[in-house]
Each structure stands twice: as structure tokens, then as C-alpha cells.
Design an enzyme around this catalytic site. Structure first.
Site, PDB file in Angstrom:
ATOM      1  N   LYS A 219     -16.816   2.872  -3.517  1.00 34.34           N
ATOM      2  CA  LYS A 219     -18.088   2.392  -3.044  1.00 34.34           C
ATOM      3  C   LYS A 219     -19.183   2.775  -3.316  1.00 34.34           C
ATOM      4  O   LYS A 219     -19.088   4.097  -4.572  1.00 34.34           O
ATOM      5  CB  LYS A 219     -18.075   2.793  -1.275  1.00 34.34           C
ATOM      6  CG  LYS A 219     -16.936   2.834  -0.321  1.00 34.34           C
ATOM      7  CD  LYS A 219     -16.861   3.303   0.621  1.00 34.34           C
ATOM      8  CE  LYS A 219     -16.445   3.890   1.251  1.00 34.34           C
ATOM      9  NZ  LYS A 219     -15.598   5.232   2.032  1.00 34.34           N
TER      10      LYS A 219
ATOM     11  N   HIS B 259     -15.971  -4.251   4.453  1.00 28.96           N
ATOM     12  CA  HIS B 259     -15.494  -2.606   5.196  1.00 28.96           C
ATOM     13  C   HIS B 259     -16.021  -1.635   5.793  1.00 28.96           C
ATOM     14  O   HIS B 259     -17.438  -1.749   5.435  1.00 28.96           O
ATOM     15  CB  HIS B 259     -14.830  -1.973   4.169  1.00 28.96           C
ATOM     16  CG  HIS B 259     -14.909  -0.623   4.198  1.00 28.96           C
ATOM     17  ND1 HIS B 259     -13.748   0.185   3.452  1.00 28.96           N
ATOM     18  CD2 HIS B 259     -15.263   0.762   5.217  1.00 28.96           C
ATOM     19  CE1 HIS B 259     -13.874   1.551   3.633  1.00 28.96           C
ATOM     20  NE2 HIS B 259     -14.853   1.701   4.589  1.00 28.96           N
TER      21      HIS B 259
ATOM     22  N   GLY C 225      -8.203   6.109  -2.901  1.00 26.83           N
ATOM     23  CA  GLY C 225      -8.949   5.972  -4.319  1.00 26.83           C
ATOM     24  C   GLY C 225      -8.598   4.569  -4.305  1.00 26.83           C
ATOM     25  O   GLY C 225      -8.932   4.656  -5.886  1.00 26.83           O
ATOM     26  N   GLY C 226      -8.081   4.187  -3.961  1.00 28.27           N
ATOM     27  CA  GLY C 226      -7.965   2.747  -4.255  1.00 28.27           C
ATOM     28  C   GLY C 226      -5.947   2.284  -5.135  1.00 28.27           C
ATOM     29  O   GLY C 226      -5.989   1.409  -5.700  1.00 28.27           O
TER      30      GLY C 226
ATOM     31  N   ARG D  40     -24.885   5.605  -4.390  1.00 31.00           N
ATOM     32  CA  ARG D  40     -24.553   6.474  -5.682  1.00 31.00           C
ATOM     33  C   ARG D  40     -24.588   6.108  -6.773  1.00 31.00           C
ATOM     34  O   ARG D  40     -24.367   5.445  -7.695  1.00 31.00           O
ATOM     35  CB  ARG D  40     -22.823   6.305  -4.953  1.00 31.00           C
ATOM     36  CG  ARG D  40     -22.455   6.425  -3.768  1.00 31.00           C
ATOM     37  CD  ARG D  40     -20.899   6.565  -3.584  1.00 31.00           C
ATOM     38  NE  ARG D  40     -20.364   6.617  -2.891  1.00 31.00           N
ATOM     39  CZ  ARG D  40     -18.438   6.976  -2.412  1.00 31.00           C
ATOM     40  NH1 ARG D  40     -18.263   6.884  -3.065  1.00 31.00           N
ATOM     41  NH2 ARG D  40     -18.708   7.415  -1.079  1.00 31.00           N
TER      42      ARG D  40
ATOM     43  N   ARG E  64     -11.809  14.280   6.868  1.00 28.54           N
ATOM     44  CA  ARG E  64     -12.987  15.164   6.610  1.00 28.54           C
ATOM     45  C   ARG E  64     -14.047  14.794   6.135  1.00 28.54           C
ATOM     46  O   ARG E  64     -13.990  13.278   6.620  1.00 28.54           O
ATOM     47  CB  ARG E  64     -12.313  15.530   4.791  1.00 28.54           C
ATOM     48  CG  ARG E  64     -12.672  13.698   4.333  1.00 28.54           C
ATOM     49  CD  ARG E  64     -12.146  13.674   2.726  1.00 28.54           C
ATOM     50  NE  ARG E  64     -11.566  12.449   1.977  1.00 28.54           N
ATOM     51  CZ  ARG E  64     -12.270  11.507   2.198  1.00 28.54           C
ATOM     52  NH1 ARG E  64     -13.858  11.296   1.803  1.00 28.54           N
ATOM     53  NH2 ARG E  64     -11.744  10.400   1.801  1.00 28.54           N
TER      54      ARG E  64
ATOM     55  N   LYS F 288       0.883  -0.967  -0.174  1.00 29.63           N
ATOM     56  CA  LYS F 288       0.065   0.036   0.206  1.00 29.63           C
ATOM     57  C   LYS F 288       1.202   1.208  -0.233  1.00 29.63           C
ATOM     58  O   LYS F 288       1.937   1.577   0.845  1.00 29.63           O
ATOM     59  CB  LYS F 288      -0.825   0.410   1.025  1.00 29.63           C
ATOM     60  CG  LYS F 288      -1.742  -0.344   1.099  1.00 29.63           C
ATOM     61  CD  LYS F 288      -3.044  -0.794   2.911  1.00 29.63           C
ATOM     62  CE  LYS F 288      -4.434  -0.994   2.378  1.00 29.63           C
ATOM     63  NZ  LYS F 288      -4.979  -0.395   3.229  1.00 29.63           N
TER      64      LYS F 288
END
Ligand code: ADP
Length: 451
Positions: free
Chosen positions: A237, A208, A164-165, A338, A292, A158
Site C-alpha cells: 500500500k 482493496h 507482504g505479497g 506512506r 495486529r 496463495k
């Protein structure tokens, strides 16, 4: 309270902040790029200022232009929304040093938690379980081999600055490790200008689950319970819900307590989200903190009855949190879809274009947060999300039925959207029983070559 707030963002979240400010009696200054000129939400702000051309790097990411707009607009605070500069500690710092309060955490807390590797250190020092992995950054391939041997393959490389992946690569064995490292470093360097990487055990088929928190400047910290965001494609997501299905009360409470512990340890203030992965045995591991407001915040708002944006603004203006932990209850079950301008049947390719017809669902417990209208042209320059459909019902089954009904009612003609896929997910027996994980969509709904 502030007199006037500048919103350093666009689209749905800009409108969401304008609405909160209006209800608080606070004036707003919206900024926009040339691509967003004529967007209808700009008329709802008290003032609007053009800050550059369509490219984000020439407008929404341009700190100097936004600071100039603050000066021209005569504001006393800045709301960064999500994305763009919202997790940029330098921006938070510049705002505050120019005497514009940044509606978010301190630059110090943001830097500490924004860097995933340093967030892991803070979490483990605070006694919050992290995914087993490297003790700090990976400096060489032999370092990586040593840690991978310790935790066992598969492992995930990582990027410390990741988001954002991006900058994430799985390695199933030693042979794949070197390639995965090179790819992750390269991608992180290109995307974030920072190639620092670390290693985590790759958790097979996790869920998640994340915890919403908010803290004021007087040491009061509360959590607003959890959201399950396992419905992802390529780590992004698509559907979120709260409460998380199939989670024992004990785990839920422990997770929320762990989130508060982390926030306290980092002296974090304002709204934030602590993200965890939950394995098949319900063991949970901290993965990262988002410093945020998040896209999916309405899910929490509708089940707790708390307006998170207004609370963010109040806390930034120096008010105490208007509630205590015991006041915050999860009432009913909420689901969010979404709505993205993309084609789920063709590898989720973005489908910008003109919306010819728009019919928005309504009825009991339905909320649609969106800035688009019939005749609006979705720009290819930005994120493809055109809106968020949120429902809240007394039970999960009722929430699923309500969302299915709303997705049927929602008409967006002229562009392709994610809704047919979301309808199929909601109809699936796995989703209905809540037996899902972060790979569910890829496994069940994506063709092999698209994964
Ligand atoms: P980003 O900031 O790039 O979104 P995150 O750390 O939040 O990255 O991870 C995004 C998603 O990647 C998670 O929701 C999960 O699906 C997957 N993921 C992250 N870490 C692991 C891990 N150690 N094992 C398995 N999946 C992981």
C-alpha cells in the site's frame, strides 16, 4: 493499568506507542538494535535496552532477547507494533507464560486467523463470503486443476502463511498453473518456512477495502468503519483513505457487519483488520485478517476521534471498551501517504542514506507520524518507510487538496522518496473521481519492465 510496557519494535510505530503510553501515564522500555543506537525516539522512552545487531533475526525477531529485556526492564506488558513478531503466536504465548501481557489477541485466535487458509474456513463457516477457491489446501497439481476448472481462470495461488505479497502467483491457464504452484511453494517455503498453498479465483481489477475492528475481553466488539487501500504497487500500500470512495452505504454497512461476525466467530480480542476485495459489481470477498495494529491505523483515528493504540493498551489491561458501536462515527475524510525512502522512477529501489534537510508540513487537520530528523541516516537494514503523512478534511476533495499542499511543503533532502509519485497520483483524474483499483499505479505509472 500497566505500570511499564516494553515495545518490541522500532521506528515510527515504537514512537507512536511511546507517545500513547506517556499520555496514559505508563512507563516504557524501548529495545533497539545496534543500527538504531542513537535514534532520537529512544530518548523519549523511560528506559532503552540494546538487544543485538542490525539484522532483525539477531535483534527484533529474537524472542529470547526480548523476553530478557522484559525481565531486565521490569515490565508487565509488551506491545509488538506491526511487522517483526507482531503476528507470531509463539511470541504472544511466550510473553504471557512469562507473565508479560501481550497487547494483542490470544495466541489461539492469532494462529486461527493468521493462517490464511484456516481464516477462510472460519469466515465461510461464519457466513462471510470468501473469494471462490479451493476448499482447503492444495495437495497436488490435479487438485489445483480441479479447483481452477471450477472457479475459472485466471486463478491466484496463495501461501497459507503468506504476507507482504509473497508466495502469491497468478495463473492464466492450465499451462501456467504448474509453474505458478512451484514458484508459490518455493517462495513460501523460503520466506515463511511453510510451503502450504491454496487457490483463489483471481478477481480482475478489484478494490482493496478493509475494516478496522477492536474487541475487549468481555465480548464487546465494535468496528471503526473501513479504509480503502487500493493504491498499491506490487501488493504494497502507498496511499490509504477513509471513507472508501464510491461505495454504497449498504455495502459499507454489510462489510462492517461481516467483519464483526468473523471476529466474533474466532473469539478474537484487541485490535485487528479484516481485509476484503471489492469487485466491479460491489460484491465483496474476505481475503485475510491482520491480527495486529496496522500501518494505516491513523486514517481511522482521525475520522473517528478514537486513539487505537491507547484503546489496545486499555483492552489488554482488562478494561472494557470505552465506547459502543453507535458512538463511532466517520467524521470528514482522511488520506494517508506512506513516505518511503525509495526511488519511484527506478523501480522503487530503496534509497537509504542521510537526511540532510527536513521540513515537515503542518496546518489544519495535518498529522505527520515519523521518527526521522535532519541528520538521521536511514538504515538499509529495515523497511523503507520513514513516515506517514495524514490529512483530515470535511470532504474528499478538500482532503486531496490538503494532501497535495502538504506533499509540496514536505522537504526531505539527501534521499529519494515516494512523494513525487504520490503527488502525481493525487493529481490524476482517476484518483479524483475515486475510480481506481489495485492495479491503477502499475497501469498508469510504472514502466512495463517494472511491473
Ligand atoms: P498479503 O498478506 O501477502 O499482503 P493479501 O491476501 O492481503 O496478501 O493480498 C494482498 C493484495 O493482493 C490485495 O490487496 C490484492 O491487491 C491482491 N489480491 C489478493 N487476493 C486476490 C485475488 N483473489 N484476486 C485479485 N487480487 C488479489
Amino acid at each position: 493499568m500497566f505500570k511499564r510496557v516494553l515495545i518490541a519494535n522500532r521506528g515510527e510505530i515504537a514512537l507512536r506507542v511511546i507517545r500513547a503510553c506517556r499520555e496514559l501515564g505508563v512507563e516504557t522500555v524501548a529495545v533497539y538494535s545496534e543500527a538504531d543506537r542513537g535514534a532520537s525516539y529512544l530518548e523519549l522512552a523511560d528506559f532503552s535496552i540494546c538487544i543485538g545487531s542490525a539484522r532483525s533475526s539477531d535483534s527484533y525477531l529474537k524472542v529470547d532477547r526480548i523476553i530478557s529485556a522484559c525481565e531486565i526492564g521490569g515490565v508487565d506488558a509488551v506491545h509488538p507494533g506491526y511487522g517483526f513478531l507482531s503476528e507470531n503466536a509463539h511470541f504472544a504465548d511466550v510473553c504471557r507464560s512469562c507473565n508479560y501481557e501481550f497487547i494483542g489477541p490470544t495466541a489461539e485466535a492469532m494462529s486461527l486467523l493468521g493462517d490464511k487458509n484456516s481464516a477462510r474456513t472460519i469466515a465461510s463457516n461464519a457466513g462471510v463470503a470468501c473469494v471462490p477457491g479451493s476448499d482447503g489446501l492444495i495437495k497436488s497439481e490435479s487438485d489445483a486443476v480441479r479447483f481452477a476448472d471450477k472457479v475459472g481462470f485466471p486463478v491466484l495461488i496463495k501461501a497459507s502463511a503468506g504476507g507482504g505479497g509473497r508466495g502469491m502467483r497468478v495463473a492464466n491457464d492450465k499451462e501456467q498453473l504448474a509453474t505458478a504452484i512451484n514458484q508459490a511453494v518455493q517462495e513460501a517455503q523460503n520466506a515463511f518456512g511453510n510451503g502450504a498453498i491454496y487457490l483463489e479465483k483471481y478477481i480482475e481489477l478489484p478494490r482493496h477495502v478493509e475494516v478496522q475492528v477492536i474487541a475487549d475481553n468481555f465480548g464487546n466488539i465494535v468496528h471503526l468503519w473501513e479504509r480503502d487501500c487500493s493504491m498499491q504497487r506490487r501488493h504494497q500500500k502507498l496511499i490509504e483513505e477513509s471513507p472508501a470512495p464510491n461505495l454504497t452505504e449498504e455495502t459499507r454497512k454489510q462489510m462492517c457487519a461481516a467483519a464483526v461476525k468473523l471476529v466474533k466467530a474466532a473469539s478474537y480480542t484487541n485490535a485487528g483488520t479484516v481485509e476484503f476485495l471489492v469487485d466491479a459489481d460491489e460484491k465483496f470477498y474476505f481475503i485475510e485478517m491482520n491480527a495486529r495494529i496496522q500501518v494505516e491505523h491513523p486514517v481511522t483515528e482521525v475520522i473517528t476521534g478514537i486513539d487505537l493504540i491507547k484503546t489496545q493498551i486499555k483492552v489488554a489491561a482488562g478494561e472494557k471498551l470505552p465506547f459502543e458501536q453507535t458512538d463511532i462515527k466517520q467524521k470528514g475524510h482522511a488520506i494517508e501517504c506512506r513516505i518511503n525512502a525509495e526511488d519511484p522512477d527506478h523501480n522503487f529501489r530503496p534509497c537509504p542514506g542521510k537526511i540532510e534537510k527536513l521540513i515537515i508540513p503542518g496546518g489544519f487537520g495535518v498529522r505527520f507520524d515519523s521518527y526521522v530528523f535532519a541528520g538521521y541516516t536511514v538504515s538499509p537494514a529495515y523497511d523503507s518507510m520513514v513516515g506517514k503523512l495524514i490529512v483530515c478534511q470535511p470532504t474528499r476533495d478538500e482532503a486531496i487538496n490538503s494532501m497535495r499542499r502538504c506533499l509540496r511543503e514536505l522537504v526531505i533532502e539527501g534521499i529519494k522518496t515516494s512523494t513525487p509519485l504520490q503527488q502525481r497520483i493525487l493529481e490524476s483524474p482517476e484518483f479524483k473521481t475515486g475510480k481506481v483499483d489495485t492495479h491503477f499505479i502499475e497501469r498508469k505509472f510504472m514502466k512495463k519492465e517494472e511491473k
